[in-house]
Design a protein around this motif. Structure first.
Motif, PDB file in Angstrom:
ATOM      1  N   LEU A  64    -122.904 -67.599  41.186  1.00 51.65           N
ATOM      2  CA  LEU A  64    -122.541 -66.103  41.509  1.00 51.65           C
ATOM      3  C   LEU A  64    -123.865 -65.428  42.032  1.00 51.65           C
ATOM      4  O   LEU A  64    -123.672 -64.572  43.062  1.00 51.65           O
ATOM      5  N   GLN A  89    -113.122 -67.939  34.912  1.00 50.92           N
ATOM      6  CA  GLN A  89    -114.172 -67.478  35.528  1.00 50.92           C
ATOM      7  C   GLN A  89    -114.301 -68.223  36.890  1.00 50.92           C
ATOM      8  O   GLN A  89    -114.577 -67.619  37.945  1.00 50.92           O
ATOM      9  N   SER A  93    -112.941 -66.872  40.368  1.00 54.70           N
ATOM     10  CA  SER A  93    -113.987 -65.925  41.240  1.00 54.70           C
ATOM     11  C   SER A  93    -113.594 -65.470  42.521  1.00 54.70           C
ATOM     12  O   SER A  93    -113.800 -64.345  42.825  1.00 54.70           O
ATOM     13  N   ARG A  94    -113.591 -66.407  43.274  1.00 54.81           N
ATOM     14  CA  ARG A  94    -113.216 -65.972  44.583  1.00 54.81           C
ATOM     15  C   ARG A  94    -112.081 -65.230  44.854  1.00 54.81           C
ATOM     16  O   ARG A  94    -111.962 -64.472  45.727  1.00 54.81           O
ATOM     17  N   LEU A 103    -118.742 -69.864  44.901  1.00 59.65           N
ATOM     18  CA  LEU A 103    -119.077 -70.297  43.711  1.00 59.65           C
ATOM     19  C   LEU A 103    -119.321 -71.520  43.468  1.00 59.65           C
ATOM     20  O   LEU A 103    -118.393 -72.555  43.260  1.00 59.65           O
TER      21      LEU A 103
END
Length: 186
Positions: A64, A89, A93-94, A103
């Motif tokens: 990240l 996670q 994340s995207r 990521l």
């Protein structure tokens, strides 16, 4: 070149191509699971403690922050210990950041069987992870596949789990023919 040497060569080539690529894992500097030029890369080859959840969390944070970590988990069954980090996670994340966060994380995980491996070392967890949105899964079948797929995984902006078969590590690719020399699994 063996299957394992092909994977390590692919990682080293990508580290030379892109300064943001680094590799980390348990005993990775010792040469136990491949030989990396520590003198050339220094701190871009990092040993980690036995703590898979923390190691994946660290790799997620590094990705990240703009780096391209290649994390060696060694035993694929230990991905279960890090499943929260991987599923909640890395994979999400995207989506959590509205498509604004890449990521670029590669997690290498080796599958073993035979060679008197214990039950905690011989599971095949890839079907479970195949059903997680946001993750890409690869399982190379040859040395050529292994090198090409690890390089593609490192360049990918999303998380990729690379499942290696430990019993293939010692296979040599010779002019398109595969032969076995020695035994990695025991």
């Amino acid at each position: 070149m063996t299957y394992l040497a092909a994977i390590n060569a692919g990682i080293v080539e990508e580290m030379r191509r892109d300064d943001s690529v680094f590799t980390m894992g348990q005993d990775i500097r010792s040469g136990t699971y491949g030989v990396y030029p520590v003198e050339e890369f220094g701190s871009r080859i990092r040993n980690l403690p036995i703590s898979e959840a923390a190691n994946v969390g660290t790799a997620v944070g590094a990705a990240l922050a703009g780096l391209r970590p290649v994390l060696d988990i060694t035993f694929s069954t230990f991905l279960y210990s890090a499943a929260d980090q991987i599923v909640n996670q890395a994979a999400k994340s995207r989506y959590m950041f509205g498509g604004q966060a890449d990521l670029p994380l590669v997690i290498r995980a080796t599958m073993y069987y035979g060679g008197s491996q214990a039950a905690h070392h011989t599971d095949r967890p890839y079907p479970m992870f195949m059903n997680v949105p946001g993750l890409k899964i690869v399982a190379p079948a040859s040395a050529a596949d292994a090198k090409g797929l690890i390089k593609a995984a490192i360049r990918e902006p999303d998380p990729v789990l690379v499942f290696e078969d430990g019993n293939l590590w010692g296979l040599f690719a010779v002019e398109g023919v595969v032969e076995v020399r020695g035994s990695i699994a025991g």
